[in-house]
Design a protein around this motif. Structure first.
Motif, PDB file in Angstrom:
ATOM      1  N   ILE B 427       1.655 -12.397  -2.180  1.00  0.00           N
ATOM      2  CA  ILE B 427       1.964 -12.862  -3.534  1.00  0.00           C
ATOM      3  C   ILE B 427       1.588 -14.329  -3.680  1.00  0.00           C
ATOM      4  CG2 ILE B 427       3.828 -13.293  -5.189  1.00  0.00           C
ATOM      5  CD1 ILE B 427       5.253 -10.819  -4.076  1.00  0.00           C
ATOM      6  N   LYS B 428       1.910 -15.132  -2.656  1.00  0.00           N
ATOM      7  CA  LYS B 428       1.606 -16.564  -2.712  1.00  0.00           C
ATOM      8  C   LYS B 428       0.101 -16.808  -2.780  1.00  0.00           C
ATOM      9  CE  LYS B 428       5.417 -18.364  -3.080  1.00  0.00           C
ATOM     10  NZ  LYS B 428       5.752 -19.377  -4.088  1.00  0.00           N
ATOM     11  N   LEU B 429      -0.670 -15.963  -2.095  1.00  0.00           N
ATOM     12  CA  LEU B 429      -2.118 -16.137  -2.075  1.00  0.00           C
ATOM     13  C   LEU B 429      -2.788 -15.435  -3.259  1.00  0.00           C
ATOM     14  CD1 LEU B 429      -2.928 -15.624   1.714  1.00  0.00           C
ATOM     15  CD2 LEU B 429      -2.811 -17.770   0.452  1.00  0.00           C
ATOM     16  N   GLY B 430      -1.996 -14.765  -4.081  1.00  0.00           N
ATOM     17  CA  GLY B 430      -2.562 -14.062  -5.225  1.00  0.00           C
ATOM     18  C   GLY B 430      -3.343 -12.823  -4.822  1.00  0.00           C
ATOM     19  N   LEU B 431      -2.973 -12.206  -3.694  1.00  0.00           N
ATOM     20  CA  LEU B 431      -3.659 -10.996  -3.248  1.00  0.00           C
ATOM     21  C   LEU B 431      -2.846  -9.772  -3.669  1.00  0.00           C
ATOM     22  CD1 LEU B 431      -4.490 -12.220   0.334  1.00  0.00           C
ATOM     23  CD2 LEU B 431      -6.098 -11.988  -1.548  1.00  0.00           C
ATOM     24  N   GLU B 432      -3.557  -8.655  -3.921  1.00  0.00           N
ATOM     25  CA  GLU B 432      -2.850  -7.481  -4.431  1.00  0.00           C
ATOM     26  C   GLU B 432      -2.543  -6.477  -3.333  1.00  0.00           C
ATOM     27  OE1 GLU B 432      -4.007  -5.893  -8.403  1.00  0.00           O
ATOM     28  OE2 GLU B 432      -5.644  -7.266  -7.951  1.00  0.00           O
ATOM     29  N   ALA B 433      -1.343  -5.934  -3.387  1.00  0.00           N
ATOM     30  CA  ALA B 433      -0.913  -5.009  -2.348  1.00  0.00           C
ATOM     31  C   ALA B 433      -1.416  -3.586  -2.589  1.00  0.00           C
ATOM     32  CB  ALA B 433       0.608  -5.014  -2.235  1.00  0.00           C
ATOM     33  N   ALA B 434      -1.720  -3.220  -3.842  1.00  0.00           N
ATOM     34  CA  ALA B 434      -2.092  -1.825  -4.119  1.00  0.00           C
ATOM     35  C   ALA B 434      -3.367  -1.388  -3.390  1.00  0.00           C
ATOM     36  CB  ALA B 434      -2.207  -1.593  -5.623  1.00  0.00           C
ATOM     37  N   PRO B 435      -4.469  -2.173  -3.469  1.00  0.00           N
ATOM     38  CA  PRO B 435      -5.660  -1.754  -2.706  1.00  0.00           C
ATOM     39  C   PRO B 435      -5.376  -1.703  -1.199  1.00  0.00           C
ATOM     40  CG  PRO B 435      -6.206  -3.544  -4.215  1.00  0.00           C
ATOM     41  CD  PRO B 435      -4.723  -3.389  -4.250  1.00  0.00           C
ATOM     42  N   PHE B 436      -4.527  -2.610  -0.738  1.00  0.00           N
ATOM     43  CA  PHE B 436      -4.145  -2.611   0.677  1.00  0.00           C
ATOM     44  C   PHE B 436      -3.495  -1.288   1.059  1.00  0.00           C
ATOM     45  CE2 PHE B 436      -0.781  -3.265   3.807  1.00  0.00           C
ATOM     46  CZ  PHE B 436      -1.461  -3.865   4.847  1.00  0.00           C
ATOM     47  N   LEU B 437      -2.552  -0.849   0.215  1.00  0.00           N
ATOM     48  CA  LEU B 437      -1.837   0.394   0.522  1.00  0.00           C
ATOM     49  C   LEU B 437      -2.749   1.621   0.461  1.00  0.00           C
ATOM     50  CD1 LEU B 437       1.619  -0.118  -1.172  1.00  0.00           C
ATOM     51  CD2 LEU B 437       1.110   0.097   1.245  1.00  0.00           C
ATOM     52  N   LEU B 438      -3.694   1.603  -0.503  1.00  0.00           N
ATOM     53  CA  LEU B 438      -4.595   2.745  -0.583  1.00  0.00           C
ATOM     54  C   LEU B 438      -5.485   2.790   0.663  1.00  0.00           C
ATOM     55  CD1 LEU B 438      -5.130   5.072  -2.513  1.00  0.00           C
ATOM     56  CD2 LEU B 438      -7.125   3.844  -3.322  1.00  0.00           C
ATOM     57  N   GLY B 439      -5.931   1.620   1.105  1.00  0.00           N
ATOM     58  CA  GLY B 439      -6.718   1.555   2.342  1.00  0.00           C
ATOM     59  C   GLY B 439      -5.915   2.086   3.517  1.00  0.00           C
ATOM     60  N   LEU B 440      -4.655   1.713   3.532  1.00  0.00           N
ATOM     61  CA  LEU B 440      -3.762   2.144   4.618  1.00  0.00           C
ATOM     62  C   LEU B 440      -3.595   3.666   4.643  1.00  0.00           C
ATOM     63  CD1 LEU B 440      -1.497   0.856   6.617  1.00  0.00           C
ATOM     64  CD2 LEU B 440       0.049   1.590   4.825  1.00  0.00           C
ATOM     65  N   VAL B 441      -3.473   4.264   3.447  1.00  0.00           N
ATOM     66  CA  VAL B 441      -3.244   5.709   3.383  1.00  0.00           C
ATOM     67  C   VAL B 441      -4.542   6.481   3.631  1.00  0.00           C
ATOM     68  CG1 VAL B 441      -2.581   7.600   1.838  1.00  0.00           C
ATOM     69  CG2 VAL B 441      -1.264   5.490   1.843  1.00  0.00           C
ATOM     70  N   LEU B 442      -5.630   6.017   3.012  1.00  0.00           N
ATOM     71  CA  LEU B 442      -6.876   6.796   3.075  1.00  0.00           C
ATOM     72  C   LEU B 442      -7.725   6.472   4.297  1.00  0.00           C
ATOM     73  CD1 LEU B 442      -8.106   6.875  -0.641  1.00  0.00           C
ATOM     74  CD2 LEU B 442      -6.591   8.424   0.568  1.00  0.00           C
ATOM     75  N   GLY B 443      -7.613   5.249   4.817  1.00  0.00           N
ATOM     76  CA  GLY B 443      -8.457   4.826   5.933  1.00  0.00           C
ATOM     77  C   GLY B 443      -8.418   5.777   7.120  1.00  0.00           C
ATOM     78  N   PRO B 444      -7.222   6.068   7.635  1.00  0.00           N
ATOM     79  CA  PRO B 444      -7.151   6.956   8.801  1.00  0.00           C
ATOM     80  C   PRO B 444      -7.719   8.351   8.516  1.00  0.00           C
ATOM     81  CG  PRO B 444      -5.051   5.868   8.425  1.00  0.00           C
ATOM     82  CD  PRO B 444      -5.913   5.537   7.257  1.00  0.00           C
ATOM     83  N   GLN B 445      -7.507   8.856   7.268  1.00  0.00           N
ATOM     84  CA  GLN B 445      -8.053  10.167   6.922  1.00  0.00           C
ATOM     85  C   GLN B 445      -9.572  10.105   6.856  1.00  0.00           C
ATOM     86  OE1 GLN B 445      -6.082  12.594   3.964  1.00  0.00           O
ATOM     87  NE2 GLN B 445      -4.578  10.999   3.650  1.00  0.00           N
ATOM     88  N   LEU B 446     -10.082   9.000   6.298  1.00  0.00           N
ATOM     89  CA  LEU B 446     -11.531   8.827   6.225  1.00  0.00           C
ATOM     90  C   LEU B 446     -12.122   8.899   7.628  1.00  0.00           C
ATOM     91  CD1 LEU B 446     -14.123   7.998   4.642  1.00  0.00           C
ATOM     92  CD2 LEU B 446     -13.534   5.640   5.153  1.00  0.00           C
TER      93      LEU B 446
END
Lengths: 331, 500
Positions: B427-446
């Motif tokens: 939040i302090k760096l202005g980075l978004e958590a949503a793309p992070f979470l999608l990467g987390l969920v889909l990455g291992p499946q990919l």
């Protein structure tokens, strides 16, 4: 210091005296047990086949003992998390571990480091049931028997794609034994769940699945796959038309997973004995047999702690060298 | 005709007083645990499993499925009110739902979510009844190559989701994928980035990550403010959506439902992918994409419909094939096995009462859920009036209970603390958590599907282009990527953000 030493001596003395003077002491303890809820630690997630087997025995045991047997699921790291929890649980006769063959006869050889030690941390209670595997091929492959399969693998080295759920699992090991018998080469493709394999088998992506007897009818139901053989020495009542490996030219071929109950080391022997007798009564009942057949298993045959111990030591001696020679290592 | 007689028989089963009662109990429990952050349907169904041993199998399954889709309804509530997603499929609802709440329009967001879920639930159930057999064939055509292409599409869509710079979004997706790789190698079982910690060998659980990054990080930021006030929460203006809100929500609801119904049938695809894709589509086709992330009602209507439709249709592979599409469905199969029912393609024929009875009960259940939920909207909104000094400790306690209950171990509490800190830094760096979470969920499946596809083709990458579904998905991805990357469009995109 002195006092503590004295107390310990006194305690020891009183135990000795009670043991000698009151020969019925173990019996008294046995009658009092169980006075509260018993915990059965299951190192698998709720709803999976291992958990289903655990819940069946927990429910029937609870009815017999008159105390609730609580299933506590502690999944993770191929049973390591749950087995460690069970090893560290107080050996007071109210904590037990639900175990499958993998934890006892495979993990010690596939893992470089384990969180538990079968011999040091546990004592056997009883074996519950045995469950074999079937070798299922996709219908389009045109293979109708084990002889066909052997011919196909010999003619097309490395061409057959075999779904492998867990390296070092008993299904995998049994298939490796078959392959080694004629030096066959196939492509082992890792899968995470049986459901993924079924989907790819039906879709024609993968050729062969060494899978549990319990899901075989489901895999065959739509006519897109065919079970060639069962890995146990006898046919299974739920699959009367699937011949054994032994019938198809592999005498003595007998591979199966099993389910059992173990206790943390130092659990009072009287309690282990009593639990063993209760389990033996349940396991030999007709009702239990029918439920096991429905799940693709059969009731176990190693019904005393000693025979259970002998069985898993034998199995470990059989699979240890095989796993080592296959070079399966989980860090 | 077969459908009508099947459904007719199903309603006869579902409308018996006992089954209506089980359906209601399931829907009610589902709503409650959906609202409580961190306590998901998985843990609840696992705990309630022993209660179902002695109940008729149809009644037991009706209740358990009520818990599952009821939780999808309730799950949006905490996302909207306190920025706390209970499960991966409601992460995306946080983006605009929480902003709406901060603007005093929590009631609007909640009722749009509830109505969207009803629309999706009804249509999704109809889809099961009509297309279950046909959809099964689609699912069978999905081999590893197709799944891999689908995951790539999902990850690229995550970049489109982002508010700020493309580079930031890509970085967050990649970081998410990397964290997702922690655990056992899917091929060899070799441990990756686990530092010898056994608890990490099955990967990091999603629940503490999502609660930490969204809920707890938000609390830390709020507490930085001196006053006992949350950052810019406006007074509640309206409880119900305005006519304008409704007009803007209808199309996203229908699109979300269609998308969710299709993705839900794919084992492993499920509600999360549906919700994220729906958001990406709504943002893409909106004439004012800059409103997204700042309280666009479409950003709630689309994803909420999508995840509920997907939740309904994820029953298709379970009922028609015995294949679980997620962990909850695996648990339901366990429940069937405990009842002595062998799941598989023949359940439909051998147990029509079970198959059609469950479908009919879903209709009834969805109706009940709206009846339960709409009157509650007013009550939930009042929660926002609770002084923050009382609200935030309760949120923290629920997050801790939710994390602890995953494996009954303190390990997940440390995970929660760690990811809360990371979320604060984001939040302090202005980075978004949503793309992070999608990467987390889909990455291992990919990774899993890519490696499997490559191994099955013996290392020939052409497999991704030779299979029609996989090729179509990849072309779609390329188009999407071009839209984001081609300089003139990218510049135009930046301009729109500058204006906003």
């Amino acid at each position: 210091m002195t006092q503590a030493g004295l107390t310990r001596r006194q305690a020891l003395f009183s135990v000795l005296v009670s043991g000698v003077a009151l020969p019925s002491w173990p019996l008294l303890a046995e009658e009092a047990w169980p006075s509260r809820m018993i915990k059965l630690i299951v190192p698998s997630a709720a709803g999976l086949p291992t958990d289903v087997h655990a819940r069946i025995i927990a429910e029937t045991l609870g009815e017999r003992l008159g105390q609730r047997v609580l299933v506590e699921n502690k999944p993770g790291a191929t049973g390591n998390i749950g087995m460690q929890a069970a090893a560290l649980a107080p050996p007071d006769g109210y904590n037990f571990a639900f175990v499958i063959a993998t934890y006892i006869t495979s993990n010690p050889f596939t893992f470089k480091r384990l969180l538990y030690d079968v011999e040091k941390d546990f004592v056997p209670v009883a074996m519950l049931s045995k469950a074999g595997f079937t070798y299922i091929v996709r219908e389009g492959l045109g293979v109708k028997s084990v002889a066909d399969l052997t011919a196909y693998i010999k003619a097309n080295p490395g061409k057959l794609s075999v779904a492998n759920i867990a390296p070092g699992s008993l299904a995998h090991l049994s298939f490796e034994v078959y392959l080694r018998s004629f030096g066959g080469k196939v492509e082992m493709v890792p899968y995470r769940t049986g459901a993924q394999v079924m989907q790819d088998l039906w879709g024609g992506q993968v050729d062969l699945y060494p899978g549990p007897v319990g899901s075989t009818r489901q895999v065959q139901a739509n006519g897109k796959a065919r079970a060639l053989a069962i890995t146990t020495i006898e046919r299974h009542p739920s699959l009367p038309n699937v011949p054994t490996m032994a019938e198809q030219g592999f005498p003595g071929y007998d591979y199966f997973g099993w389910y059992g109950v173990m206790a943390p080391k130092n659990t009072p022997p009287a309690i282990v004995e009593r639990l063993n007798r209760e389990i033996a009564t349940i396991v030999t009942s007709q009702q239990y047999r029918e439920r096991m057949i429905g799940l693709g298993a059969i009731p176990g045959d190693a019904l005393t702690p000693e025979r259970f111990l002998a069985l898993y030591r034998e199995e470990a001696a059989r699979f240890g060298p095989l796993i080592r020679s296959m070079n399966i290592v989980v860090e | 005709m077969e459908l009508l007689s099947g459904l007719g028989g199903g309603f006869l089963v579902a409308l018996t007083p006992a089954n209506i009662a089980y359906c209601f109990v399931g829907a009610l429990i589902g709503t409650l645990i959906g609202v409580l952050p961190g306590i998901g349907p998985l843990a609840t169904i696992a705990m309630l499993l022993p209660l179902t041993y002695h109940v008729d199998p149809v009644a037991a399954l009706i209740m358990l499925s009520g818990i599952f889709y009821g939780a999808q309804y309730g799950g949006s509530t905490t996302s909207i009110l306190v920025n706390l997603p209970g499960e991966s499929s409601s992460v995306i609802t946080c983006l605009d739902g929480y902003q709406l709440a901060r603007q005093g329009k929590a009631g609007t967001a909640l009722s749009v979510a509830a109505v969207g879920s009803l629309v999706a639930g009804t249509i999704g159930t109809l889809a099961i009844a009509l297309f279950a057999p046909a959809l099964i064939h689609v699912a069978e055509k999905f081999g590893p190559a197709e799944y891999c292409a689908l995951m790539i599409l999902g990850l690229i869509a995550a970049v489109v989701l982002a508010k700020g710079s493309v580079l930031n979004a890509v970085a967050m997706v990649v970081l998410g994928v990397l964290i997702g790789l922690v655990g056992s190698d899917p091929g060899s079982g070799t441990q990756r980035f686990t530092f010898g910690i056994f608890e990490l060998s099955d990967g990091i659980d999603f629940v503490p990550i999502a609660m930490g990054l969204f809920g707890v990080a938000e609390i830390i930021v709020n507490l930085e403010q001196r006053h006992d006030q949350r950052q810019g929460i406006a007074a509640i203006t309206s409880l119900w959506p305005s006519r304008e809100d409704i007009r803007r929500s209808v199309a996203p609801m229908l699109r979300g439902t269609a998308l969710g119904s299709v993705l839900g049938t794919l084992p492993g695809g499920g509600p999360t992918l549906a919700a994220f894709s729906s958001y990406a589509i709504e943002k893409r086709i909106s004439t004012k994409p800059e409103r997204f992330g700042k309280g666009a009602v479409e950003g709630v209507a689309g994803p909420e419909s999508a995840n509920n439709a997907a939740a309904q249709t994820s029953f298709i592979p379970m009922l028609a094939l015995g294949i679980p599409s997620n962990a909850v469905m695996a648990l339901m199969i366990g429940a069937m096995m405990l009842q002595g029912i062998q799941p598989g393609p023949d359940v439909m024929i051998k147990r029509p009462d079970l198959f059609w009875g469950m479908i009919a009960s879903m209709w009834i259940g969805n109706l009940m859920l709206v009846v339960i939920n709409l009157p509650m909207v007013g009550l939930w909104v009042k929660l926002l009036n609770v002084p923050y000094r009382y609200l935030y400790p309760s949120i923290l306690v629920f997050c801790c209970i939710g994390s602890y209950s995953l494996q009954a171990s303190t390990f997940h509490l440390f995970m929660l603390a760690g990811f809360s800190l990371l979320g604060y830094v984001f939040i302090k760096l202005g980075l978004e958590a949503a793309p992070f979470l999608l990467g987390l969920v889909l990455g291992p499946q990919l990774e899993e599907y890519f490696r499997r596809a490559m191994q099955l083709s013996r290392g020939d990458p052409m497999v991704f282009l030779q299979r029609p579904i996989s090729l179509s998905l990849l072309i779609l991805t390329a188009v999407l990527l071009a839209v984001v990357v081609v300089p003139s469009i990218a510049r135009a995109r930046e301009d729109t953000f500058r204006e906003a």
